[in-house]
Design a protein around this motif. Structure first.
Motif, mmCIF file in Angstrom:
data_model
loop_
_atom_site.group_PDB
_atom_site.id
_atom_site.type_symbol
_atom_site.label_atom_id
_atom_site.label_comp_id
_atom_site.label_asym_id
_atom_site.label_seq_id
_atom_site.Cartn_x
_atom_site.Cartn_y
_atom_site.Cartn_z
ATOM 1 N N ASP A 366 59.286 36.371 42.886
ATOM 2 C CA ASP A 366 59.492 37.289 43.823
ATOM 3 C C ASP A 366 58.584 38.714 43.853
ATOM 4 O O ASP A 366 59.264 39.619 45.277
ATOM 5 N N ALA A 367 57.159 37.740 44.521
ATOM 6 C CA ALA A 367 57.054 39.281 45.023
ATOM 7 C C ALA A 367 55.373 38.433 45.503
ATOM 8 O O ALA A 367 55.105 37.265 45.043
ATOM 9 N N GLU A 368 54.364 39.474 46.393
ATOM 10 C CA GLU A 368 53.273 39.179 47.220
ATOM 11 C C GLU A 368 52.330 40.191 45.815
ATOM 12 O O GLU A 368 52.657 41.152 46.247
ATOM 13 N N TYR A 369 51.484 38.583 45.573
ATOM 14 C CA TYR A 369 50.128 40.086 45.484
ATOM 15 C C TYR A 369 48.164 39.940 45.867
ATOM 16 O O TYR A 369 48.096 38.643 46.254
ATOM 17 N N ASP A 370 48.025 40.685 45.914
ATOM 18 C CA ASP A 370 46.828 40.786 46.259
ATOM 19 C C ASP A 370 45.343 40.895 45.239
ATOM 20 O O ASP A 370 45.325 41.795 44.020
ATOM 21 N N PHE A 371 44.579 39.872 45.348
ATOM 22 C CA PHE A 371 43.693 40.269 43.715
ATOM 23 C C PHE A 371 42.062 39.708 45.121
ATOM 24 O O PHE A 371 42.254 38.766 46.038
ATOM 25 N N GLU A 372 41.077 40.499 44.101
ATOM 26 C CA GLU A 372 39.244 40.475 44.388
ATOM 27 C C GLU A 372 39.131 38.699 43.593
ATOM 28 O O GLU A 372 38.107 38.320 44.123
ATOM 29 N N ALA A 373 39.485 38.576 41.979
ATOM 30 C CA ALA A 373 39.039 37.350 41.437
ATOM 31 C C ALA A 373 40.498 37.097 40.954
ATOM 32 O O ALA A 373 41.387 37.767 40.570
ATOM 33 N N ILE A 374 40.878 35.499 41.048
ATOM 34 C CA ILE A 374 41.475 34.995 40.440
ATOM 35 C C ILE A 374 40.657 33.827 38.791
ATOM 36 O O ILE A 374 40.247 33.127 39.179
ATOM 37 N N VAL A 375 40.945 34.289 37.639
ATOM 38 C CA VAL A 375 40.464 33.513 36.227
ATOM 39 C C VAL A 375 41.432 32.919 37.016
ATOM 40 O O VAL A 375 42.253 32.548 36.089
ATOM 41 N N PHE A 376 40.929 30.801 36.621
ATOM 42 C CA PHE A 376 41.821 30.353 36.189
ATOM 43 C C PHE A 376 42.027 29.441 34.499
ATOM 44 O O PHE A 376 41.031 28.662 34.274
ATOM 45 N N ALA A 377 42.610 29.953 33.558
ATOM 46 C CA ALA A 377 43.151 29.498 32.285
ATOM 47 C C ALA A 377 43.437 28.714 31.677
ATOM 48 O O ALA A 377 44.540 28.371 31.262
ATOM 49 N N THR A 378 43.998 27.356 32.917
ATOM 50 C CA THR A 378 44.408 26.636 33.181
ATOM 51 C C THR A 378 44.250 24.807 32.378
ATOM 52 O O THR A 378 44.997 24.627 32.402
ATOM 53 N N GLY A 379 43.057 25.176 31.046
ATOM 54 C CA GLY A 379 43.505 24.260 30.135
ATOM 55 C C GLY A 379 42.802 22.699 30.915
ATOM 56 O O GLY A 379 42.013 22.591 32.068
#
Ligand code: NA7
Length: 541
Positions: A366-379
């Motif tokens: 649906d969209a493009e997002y910009d971030f300075e940090a990504i946290v993976f809480a993916t188990g």
């Protein structure tokens, strides 16, 4: 060969299991080496340092029982201990019982191969060390092999990335940053409220909404701590025979057999306790009957609607894809309230999945997002991931990962046919993750120590389950699981969170008290279901 490269036992991992196993084997007089990938003790509590990391079992229950002195000298400070507090406790244990000299840190075991002629294991590490040992004890943890999201392009992202289960030791701050959190299991639900307080802007990417209950965490007063210490002996005894490793009266009423007002009042009372089993333990049929389960699920959804201001966000946060309790329920502090903050946004990945990571962030359908940090809480690749990551070969060069291709096969969750003198602490098909881990760990560790003592006393050099006993246990665990709603959920209990992993309900659902009795009976009967090989005789084919 020196004593250093030939020992009686190798233990893999220095968390709750490995430390206690080391203690018990030293008591037996075994030369023992522990290899630990981290540079300190703690296992789960070493690696999971993300903000908000906290145990979901109350501190009264989540500690060792083997030393009354330890119980009396250690003061827990909160209802639910934080990660730093549990880690301090484990460091204290390691020092108090002089365990550190036997542990080799920053060293990962990469292979363990059984030599049938020498009747021992050859263990190799990533530092190039090789050790032989009569016994290998896998104290590798049930939730210790982290997984990243299966989405292309992670390496492209130029900002900071963090996995909750590989958090660095240095404090990580998110002040003023645009941050993404992917994953809303226990780790995500614990860390999101704290990251939201720091970040300029936080977007939570949710694939499956989870059920979470407010923990009601609070400091423990001196009177409570004193009371705790005086009640330990009785509490420990009750833990061992309980269903989950936490003493509790089991419900007898059925959810749909009581009037609605009484049912709601029962759920309110459960909710107020602030426990992971707050709702599922209210009635006897919640984990068995979909209609009963739905009453508890709807109670939890109403709680979400009461907290979250935006009805659309509340609905997105309301679990609808699995019965309550069939994915690990969560405990939180201010999780749902966090979505009322203006700097927090929620993206439903079932509506708009992530397509790829980009240099600047990520792109959904649906969209493009910009971030300075990504946290993976993916188990995690739960219960089997850490074991399959080691090249474990038993008799006739049998590879454990191949043997377990269609799902793990164990006898009692503690031993595997074809893999003599190998023990898996809280291994697959034992109560493990459905129980208070410390209680289950102590039970397994003690069973293993007693088994080894028995072998030494009677002149046996090898022990291994029979294929028949193993097959019966695998079937028994599956049949018990099939009575419940657990297999209906796409959860890490069933392996569904890891693409390609066999779908098998991994823990034993019979309860820790029943399970302990079964293990004790097996031992008392001369290790029924196992083949014991006398020293000096060839192993059975
Ligand atoms: P969990 O409970 O496995 O949670 C992982 C979360 O990450 C969960 O919401 C997953 O969604 C999500 N996830 C995993 N892979 C992806 C991908 N590829 N895309 C999007 N979202 C994804 O791990 P935790 O660390 O939170 O907790 C583990 C246990 O530790 C916990 O239960 C306690 O026992 C302690 P999903 O639900 O799979 O759709």
């Amino acid at each position: 060969m020196t004593e250093r490269d030939s020992v009686d036992a190798v233990i893999v991992g220095a968390g709750f299991s490995g430390l206690y196993q080391l203690y018990r084997l030293r008591e037996l007089g075994l030369t023992t080496r522990v290899f630990e990938a981290g540079d300190g003790v703690g296992g789960t509590w070493y690696w999971n340092r993300y903000p908000g990391a906290r145990c979901d079992i109350q501190s009264l229950s989540y500690s060792y029982s083997f030393s009354p002195e330890l119980e009396q000298e250690w003061d827990w400070t909160e209802k639910y201990p934080t990660q730093p507090e549990v880690l301090r406790y484990l460091n204290h244990v390691a020092e108090r019982f002089d365990l550190l000299p036997h542990i080799t840190f920053s060293t990962r075991v990469v292979s363990a191969h059984w030599d049938d002629n020498a009747r021992c294991w050859a263990v190799s590490t990533d530092s190039g060390e090789s050790v032989t040992a009569q016994f290998v004890i896998m104290a590798t943890g049930a939730l210790s092999a982290p997984k990243l999201p299966e989405i292309p392009g992670i390496e492209r992202f130029r900002g900071r990335t963090h996995h909750t289960a590989r958090w660095g030791k240095d404090e990580v701050r998110f002040d003023g940053l645009r941050v993404a959190v992917i994953g809303t299991g226990s780790s995500g639900i614990q860390t999101i409220p704290l990251i939201a307080e720091q970040a300029a802007d936080l977007t939570v990417f949710q694939r499956t909404a989870n059920f979470s209950t407010p923990a009601g965490n609070r400091p423990l007063g001196p009177a409570e701590v004193a009371e705790m210490k005086s009640s330990y002996p009785a509490w420990r005894a009750a833990q061992r025979t309980s269903f989950s490793g936490v003493p509790a009266e089991l419900p007898t009423q059925l959810a749909l057999s009581v009037p609605e007002a009484e049912r709601e009042a029962t759920y309110e009372a459960g909710w107020a306790k602030g426990e992971i089993v707050s709702l599922v333990s209210c009635f006897a049929d919640i984990l068995f009957d979909p209609a009963a389960n739905e009453t508890a699920a709807e109670f939890a959804r109403a709680k979400i609607r009461a907290v979250v201001d935006d009805p659309d966000v509340a609905e997105m946060l309301s679990p609808r894809s699995h019965p309550i309790g069939t994915k690990r329920p969560c405990l939180d502090t201010g999780y749902y309230e966090t979505f009322n903050r203006p700097n927090v946004h929620l993206v439903d990945l079932r509506e708009t999945p992530i397509v790829e990571f980009t240099n600047a962030g990520l792109r959904t359908t649906d969209a493009e997002y910009d971030f300075e940090a990504i946290v993976f809480a993916t188990g995690f690749d739960a219960m089997t991931g850490a074991l399959n990551a080691i090249d474990i070969r038993g008799r006739d060069d049998l590879a454990l990962a191949d043997e377990w291709h269609a799902g793990p096969r164990t006898y009692l969750g503690i031993a595997v046919a074809g893999f003599p003198n190998l023990f898996t602490i809280t291994g697959p098909l034992s109560p493990s993750v459905l129980s208070n881990m410390v209680v289950s760990i102590e039970q397994h560790v003690e069973w293993v120590a007693e088994c080894i003592a028995f072998m030494r006393a009677h002149g046996y050099s090898a022990i291994e389950p029979t294929a028949e006993a193993e097959a019966q246990w695998v079937q028994h665990v599956a049949e018990l699981g099939a009575l419940t709603l657990f297999p209906t959920a796409d959860s890490w209990y069933t392996g569904a969170n890891v693409p390609g992993k066999a779908r098998v309900f991994l823990p034993y659902f019979g309860g820790v008290g029943t399970y302990r009795q079964t293990c004790d009976d097996v031992a008392a009967g001369g290790y029924q279901g196992f083949t014991l090989t006398p020293a000096g005789q060839p192993a059975p084919a």
